[in-house]
Motif scaffolding. Structure first.
Motif, PDB file in Angstrom:
ATOM      1  N   PRO A 124      -2.425  -9.552   6.100  1.00 53.01           N
ATOM      2  CA  PRO A 124      -1.839 -10.763   6.487  1.00 53.01           C
ATOM      3  C   PRO A 124      -2.548 -11.914   7.080  1.00 53.01           C
ATOM      4  CG  PRO A 124      -0.825  -8.878   7.398  1.00 53.01           C
ATOM      5  CD  PRO A 124      -1.960  -8.308   6.698  1.00 53.01           C
ATOM      6  N   ALA A 125      -3.571 -11.566   7.733  1.00 55.37           N
ATOM      7  CA  ALA A 125      -4.447 -12.466   8.630  1.00 55.37           C
ATOM      8  C   ALA A 125      -5.108 -13.600   7.560  1.00 55.37           C
ATOM      9  CB  ALA A 125      -5.622 -11.926   9.412  1.00 55.37           C
ATOM     10  N   LYS A 126      -5.165 -13.137   6.326  1.00 58.12           N
ATOM     11  CA  LYS A 126      -6.053 -13.889   5.302  1.00 58.12           C
ATOM     12  C   LYS A 126      -4.861 -15.039   4.551  1.00 58.12           C
ATOM     13  CE  LYS A 126     -10.077 -12.323   5.872  1.00 58.12           C
ATOM     14  NZ  LYS A 126     -10.545 -11.320   4.640  1.00 58.12           N
ATOM     15  N   PHE A 127      -3.705 -14.891   4.956  1.00 57.48           N
ATOM     16  CA  PHE A 127      -2.676 -16.052   4.390  1.00 57.48           C
ATOM     17  C   PHE A 127      -2.544 -17.064   5.230  1.00 57.48           C
ATOM     18  CE2 PHE A 127      -1.974 -11.934   2.189  1.00 57.48           C
ATOM     19  CZ  PHE A 127      -1.516 -12.406   0.850  1.00 57.48           C
ATOM     20  N   PRO A 128      -2.059 -18.206   4.649  1.00 57.04           N
ATOM     21  CA  PRO A 128      -1.799 -19.374   5.222  1.00 57.04           C
ATOM     22  C   PRO A 128      -0.883 -19.225   6.483  1.00 57.04           C
ATOM     23  CG  PRO A 128      -1.955 -19.726   3.053  1.00 57.04           C
ATOM     24  CD  PRO A 128      -1.956 -18.425   2.955  1.00 57.04           C
ATOM     25  N   ASP A 129      -1.289 -20.079   7.600  1.00 57.77           N
ATOM     26  CA  ASP A 129      -0.368 -19.970   8.670  1.00 57.77           C
ATOM     27  C   ASP A 129       1.124 -20.132   8.505  1.00 57.77           C
ATOM     28  OD1 ASP A 129      -2.754 -19.211  10.223  1.00 57.77           O
ATOM     29  OD2 ASP A 129      -2.836 -21.207  10.781  1.00 57.77           O
ATOM     30  N   ASN A 130       1.423 -20.957   7.505  1.00 57.35           N
ATOM     31  CA  ASN A 130       2.923 -21.426   7.210  1.00 57.35           C
ATOM     32  C   ASN A 130       3.641 -20.237   6.474  1.00 57.35           C
ATOM     33  OD1 ASN A 130       1.374 -21.812   4.796  1.00 57.35           O
ATOM     34  ND2 ASN A 130       2.860 -23.656   4.107  1.00 57.35           N
ATOM     35  N   MET A 131       2.915 -19.298   6.052  1.00 61.22           N
ATOM     36  CA  MET A 131       3.563 -18.268   5.399  1.00 61.22           C
ATOM     37  C   MET A 131       3.961 -16.967   6.323  1.00 61.22           C
ATOM     38  SD  MET A 131       1.517 -18.198   1.714  1.00 61.22           S
ATOM     39  CE  MET A 131       1.752 -19.508   0.731  1.00 61.22           C
ATOM     40  N   VAL A 132       5.176 -16.310   6.127  1.00 61.81           N
ATOM     41  CA  VAL A 132       5.542 -15.109   6.802  1.00 61.81           C
ATOM     42  C   VAL A 132       5.058 -13.881   6.354  1.00 61.81           C
ATOM     43  CG1 VAL A 132       7.514 -13.923   7.871  1.00 61.81           C
ATOM     44  CG2 VAL A 132       7.462 -16.376   7.576  1.00 61.81           C
ATOM     45  N   THR A 133       4.458 -12.980   6.873  1.00 58.22           N
ATOM     46  CA  THR A 133       4.202 -11.668   6.227  1.00 58.22           C
ATOM     47  C   THR A 133       4.651 -10.551   6.905  1.00 58.22           C
ATOM     48  OG1 THR A 133       2.171 -11.601   7.711  1.00 58.22           O
ATOM     49  CG2 THR A 133       2.080 -12.831   5.648  1.00 58.22           C
ATOM     50  N   LYS A 134       4.832  -9.539   6.362  1.00 60.74           N
ATOM     51  CA  LYS A 134       5.595  -8.376   6.743  1.00 60.74           C
ATOM     52  C   LYS A 134       4.775  -7.177   6.062  1.00 60.74           C
ATOM     53  CE  LYS A 134       9.564  -6.004   7.775  1.00 60.74           C
ATOM     54  NZ  LYS A 134      11.145  -5.937   7.728  1.00 60.74           N
ATOM     55  N   GLU A 135       3.947  -6.418   6.748  1.00 63.73           N
ATOM     56  CA  GLU A 135       3.158  -5.164   6.360  1.00 63.73           C
ATOM     57  C   GLU A 135       3.793  -3.800   6.836  1.00 63.73           C
ATOM     58  OE1 GLU A 135      -1.683  -4.521   6.063  1.00 63.73           O
ATOM     59  OE2 GLU A 135      -1.026  -5.144   7.904  1.00 63.73           O
ATOM     60  N   ARG A 136       3.576  -2.969   5.712  1.00 69.42           N
ATOM     61  CA  ARG A 136       4.171  -1.530   6.203  1.00 69.42           C
ATOM     62  C   ARG A 136       3.189  -0.490   5.384  1.00 69.42           C
ATOM     63  NH1 ARG A 136       7.422  -5.319   3.331  1.00 69.42           N
ATOM     64  NH2 ARG A 136       9.569  -5.343   3.749  1.00 69.42           N
ATOM     65  N   GLU A 137       2.930   0.555   6.196  1.00 69.69           N
ATOM     66  CA  GLU A 137       2.194   1.582   5.622  1.00 69.69           C
ATOM     67  C   GLU A 137       3.364   2.656   5.441  1.00 69.69           C
ATOM     68  OE1 GLU A 137      -1.454   2.930   7.592  1.00 69.69           O
ATOM     69  OE2 GLU A 137      -2.312   0.642   7.618  1.00 69.69           O
ATOM     70  N   VAL A 138       3.595   3.028   4.230  1.00 67.66           N
ATOM     71  CA  VAL A 138       4.721   3.927   4.046  1.00 67.66           C
ATOM     72  C   VAL A 138       4.201   4.740   2.539  1.00 67.66           C
ATOM     73  CG1 VAL A 138       6.630   2.606   4.613  1.00 67.66           C
ATOM     74  CG2 VAL A 138       5.720   2.137   2.492  1.00 67.66           C
ATOM     75  N   PHE A 139       4.743   5.935   2.609  1.00 66.73           N
ATOM     76  CA  PHE A 139       4.629   6.893   1.384  1.00 66.73           C
ATOM     77  C   PHE A 139       3.119   6.944   1.080  1.00 66.73           C
ATOM     78  CE2 PHE A 139       8.617   4.095   0.430  1.00 66.73           C
ATOM     79  CZ  PHE A 139       9.518   5.080   0.917  1.00 66.73           C
ATOM     80  N   ASP A 140       2.057   7.054   2.070  1.00 70.58           N
ATOM     81  CA  ASP A 140       0.741   7.014   1.716  1.00 70.58           C
ATOM     82  C   ASP A 140       0.260   5.872   1.013  1.00 70.58           C
ATOM     83  OD1 ASP A 140       0.474   9.477   2.980  1.00 70.58           O
ATOM     84  OD2 ASP A 140       1.452  10.619   1.062  1.00 70.58           O
ATOM     85  N   GLY A 141       0.746   4.896   1.103  1.00 67.57           N
ATOM     86  CA  GLY A 141       0.151   3.473   0.526  1.00 67.57           C
ATOM     87  C   GLY A 141       0.764   2.255   1.634  1.00 67.57           C
ATOM     88  N   ARG A 142       0.760   1.131   1.078  1.00 68.41           N
ATOM     89  CA  ARG A 142       0.850  -0.063   1.843  1.00 68.41           C
ATOM     90  C   ARG A 142       1.560  -1.030   0.854  1.00 68.41           C
ATOM     91  NH1 ARG A 142      -2.216  -4.811   3.540  1.00 68.41           N
ATOM     92  NH2 ARG A 142      -3.796  -4.500   1.571  1.00 68.41           N
ATOM     93  N   ILE A 143       2.530  -1.751   1.653  1.00 64.54           N
ATOM     94  CA  ILE A 143       3.345  -2.905   1.164  1.00 64.54           C
ATOM     95  C   ILE A 143       3.094  -4.122   2.036  1.00 64.54           C
ATOM     96  CG2 ILE A 143       5.513  -3.655   0.426  1.00 64.54           C
ATOM     97  CD1 ILE A 143       6.371  -0.732  -0.109  1.00 64.54           C
ATOM     98  N   LEU A 144       2.832  -5.122   1.260  1.00 66.64           N
ATOM     99  CA  LEU A 144       2.554  -6.472   2.304  1.00 66.64           C
ATOM    100  C   LEU A 144       3.405  -7.346   1.492  1.00 66.64           C
ATOM    101  CD1 LEU A 144       1.289  -8.393   4.412  1.00 66.64           C
ATOM    102  CD2 LEU A 144      -0.497  -8.756   2.660  1.00 66.64           C
ATOM    103  N   THR A 145       4.505  -8.051   2.131  1.00 69.86           N
ATOM    104  CA  THR A 145       5.418  -8.849   1.799  1.00 69.86           C
ATOM    105  C   THR A 145       5.126 -10.311   2.231  1.00 69.86           C
ATOM    106  OG1 THR A 145       7.048  -7.218   1.267  1.00 69.86           O
ATOM    107  CG2 THR A 145       7.765  -9.471   1.288  1.00 69.86           C
TER     108      THR A 145
END
Length: 306
Positions: free
Chosen positions: A46-67
């Protein structure tokens, strides 16, 4: 629509990229990276994306999803399966690809950070991909989903699509495959000539990784190598690949399967003198044109005839 691959003439920048990579240590560097993968890569966080973008990170199912989205995105939602020979994490170039899709088309994009070799095999990776797809459909019930994958991620996206069809799960609205790795057996004799032309990939290294990823499955099991799977009823698919990549011969085999399948539409582009996964070089004219086609496909849900 049944399509033959359209040969796209190379740009001057494309010729220069091919020349530069052929006279570099890129292949040796990639062999080492695939063989000794680092797990310290923090390129897609998340920290590497532009400030005007909304990020949502989840660690699920022994992996990760970043929206990632704009905060008020359209309903089109791209699931990005990154390349890296099933051994490497996503890179800055994958993050730039996500930013482009959000900035230029206001799409919602989810980065699927799936389990990797040598810590995992196809068993864990495909189960995670299916769970991630079901999870995101539940999280965003009004969204229209598209699968997108480059290299190994393209192979995984195709495997997921076939598995969804086999298990009678809802299919995505479309699928985008970029230089997909679909036959991990690497047994096609035509790959040998492709290996000489490819400044990026090594036939021997990919063959070894393919057997690692397969685990206790035959390497020709469709779960491992979707080129041996069922291609009927998969919906619209875009396929992109370069003529100077090791996997071009198998991408042509893939196109034959797609063209012969009932209930599957395909639009394919053969990019002359392009190396493997060329879309990660964002300043190339070929990449810019490819991204325009991808954005149009996702926004309309249709494969244009042009």
């Amino acid at each position: 629509m049944k399509a033959k691959d359209r040969v796209i003439v190379v740009s001057l920048q494309g010729k220069w990229l091919l020349f530069k990579t052929r006279h570099s240590q890129l292949k040796q560097q990639m062999q080492q990276a695939f063989s000794q993968p680092s797990r310290k890569n923090r390129a897609v966080v998340p920290a590497k994306f532009p400030d005007n973008m909304v990020t949502k990170e989840r660690e699920v199912f022994d992996g990760r999803i970043l929206t990632v989205d704009s905060g008020a995105p359209l309903t089109q939602h791209v699931l990005l399966f990154h390349g890296g020979a099933y051994t490497l994490q996503g890179t800055k170039r994958h993050r730039d690809l996500m930013v482009n899709l959000v900035d230029q088309a206001n799409l919602r994009v989810s980065y699927i950070d799936y389990p990797l070799v040598p810590e995992a095999t196809v068993n864990e990776t495909v189960i995670f991909a299916m769970n991630a797809y079901d999870y995101l459909r539940a999280q965003y019930p009004d969204d229209q989903f598209f699968l997108m994958g480059d290299s190994a991620g393209g192979g995984l996206a195709l495997t997921l699509l076939q598995q969804l069809k086999e298990h009678q799960e809802p299919l995505p609205a479309g699928t985008i495959l970029i230089s997909p790795w679909t036959d991990l057996s690497m047994m096609n004799p035509d790959l040998k000539s492709g290996a000489k032309a490819d400044p990026f990939l090594s036939l021997a290294v990919l063959k070894r990784i393919g057997f690692q990823y397969a685990g206790n499955h035959p390497v020709t099991d469709p779960l491992v190598s979707p080129l041996y799977g069922d291609f009927e009823g998969l919906g619209p698919i875009q396929l992109y690949y370069g003529t100077n990549e090791l996997l071009a011969a198998d991408d042509k085999r893939l196109l034959q399967h797609l063209n012969g399948a009932v209930g599957t539409e395909v639009q394919a582009f053969e990019m002359k003198s392009m190396l493997h996964d060329y879309i990660l070089w964002e300043k190339l004219p070929e990449t810019k044109r490819t991204l325009r086609r991808i954005r149009q496909f996702v926004l309309t849900g249709e494969l244009d005839e042009a």
